[in-house]
Design a protein around this motif. Sequence first.
Motif, PDB file in Angstrom:
ATOM      1  N   ALA A 183       0.751  -1.164  -0.002  1.00 35.13           N
ATOM      2  CA  ALA A 183      -0.056   0.736  -0.273  1.00 35.13           C
ATOM      3  C   ALA A 183       0.885   1.047   0.227  1.00 35.13           C
ATOM      4  CB  ALA A 183      -0.889  -0.264   1.260  1.00 35.13           C
ATOM      5  N   GLU A 184       1.840   0.678   0.784  1.00 37.66           N
ATOM      6  CA  GLU A 184       2.930   2.370   0.766  1.00 37.66           C
ATOM      7  C   GLU A 184       3.160   3.322  -0.351  1.00 37.66           C
ATOM      8  OE1 GLU A 184       5.559   1.228   3.934  1.00 37.66           O
ATOM      9  OE2 GLU A 184       3.843   2.166   5.400  1.00 37.66           O
ATOM     10  N   SER A 185       3.992   1.445  -1.283  1.00 38.44           N
ATOM     11  CA  SER A 185       4.412   1.707  -2.463  1.00 38.44           C
ATOM     12  C   SER A 185       3.505   1.757  -3.495  1.00 38.44           C
ATOM     13  CB  SER A 185       5.134   0.825  -3.326  1.00 38.44           C
ATOM     14  OG  SER A 185       6.242  -0.098  -2.236  1.00 38.44           O
ATOM     15  N   ASP A 186       1.630   2.410  -3.075  1.00 35.00           N
ATOM     16  CA  ASP A 186       0.559   2.196  -3.896  1.00 35.00           C
ATOM     17  C   ASP A 186       0.907   0.830  -5.358  1.00 35.00           C
ATOM     18  OD1 ASP A 186      -1.525   3.059  -5.115  1.00 35.00           O
ATOM     19  OD2 ASP A 186      -0.627   4.571  -6.141  1.00 35.00           O
ATOM     20  N   ARG A 187       1.051  -0.289  -4.395  1.00 34.04           N
ATOM     21  CA  ARG A 187       1.323  -1.428  -5.842  1.00 34.04           C
ATOM     22  C   ARG A 187      -0.084  -2.273  -5.611  1.00 34.04           C
ATOM     23  NH1 ARG A 187       6.487  -3.620  -5.775  1.00 34.04           N
ATOM     24  NH2 ARG A 187       6.163  -2.833  -3.981  1.00 34.04           N
ATOM     25  N   PRO A 188      -1.332  -2.344  -5.220  1.00 34.82           N
ATOM     26  CA  PRO A 188      -2.123  -3.528  -4.966  1.00 34.82           C
ATOM     27  C   PRO A 188      -1.431  -4.662  -5.217  1.00 34.82           C
ATOM     28  CG  PRO A 188      -3.313  -2.279  -6.364  1.00 34.82           C
ATOM     29  CD  PRO A 188      -1.483  -1.623  -6.579  1.00 34.82           C
ATOM     30  N   SER A 232      -6.253  -7.726  -6.028  1.00 38.00           N
ATOM     31  CA  SER A 232      -6.393  -7.759  -4.677  1.00 38.00           C
ATOM     32  C   SER A 232      -6.756  -7.506  -3.819  1.00 38.00           C
ATOM     33  CB  SER A 232      -5.149  -6.681  -5.151  1.00 38.00           C
ATOM     34  OG  SER A 232      -5.983  -5.173  -5.164  1.00 38.00           O
ATOM     35  N   SER A 277      -6.523  -5.288   0.447  1.00 35.29           N
ATOM     36  CA  SER A 277      -5.983  -4.055   1.574  1.00 35.29           C
ATOM     37  C   SER A 277      -6.374  -4.622   2.605  1.00 35.29           C
ATOM     38  CB  SER A 277      -5.924  -3.184   0.397  1.00 35.29           C
ATOM     39  OG  SER A 277      -7.940  -2.908   0.027  1.00 35.29           O
TER      40      SER A 277
END
Length: 125
Positions: free
Chosen positions: A63-68, A110, A112
């Motif tokens: 999530a921090e890398s914005d990659r689900p 994905s 989250s």
Amino acid sequence: MYNSQLPTDGNSAPNGSLNLDAGAFTKNAERHNNERIRQLLKSFGLRTSLIRLKVIDALLTAAESDRPQGVRGVHSHLLDLDIPLSFLSVREVLKRLCSEGVVVLNDDKSYSLHPQAAAVLYGSQ
């Protein structure tokens, strides 16, 4: 009886330098992050397990890398960190976290954190 750790010359610290490295501080930061995840699991009535800690941490990193990440992505991330968990174990943990409302399965398959879980984790209830 002789104790090699006790000073014999009146100094309060043993001779030699302290062996502090960045790894010690990293483990402290990881411990703090794990403590937040432990509190999150506790607030949802779940016991803490190593696999739950690692799976949630992988989701937070994604999530921090914005990659689900889907199951394969989480599993690959854990393998990259030399955490030998089976694909089936990761999938089952994600399914259980979904059923308990900690994690949500998105339309793109994905995973989250559920918004309520994120609020508990980040203290913005």
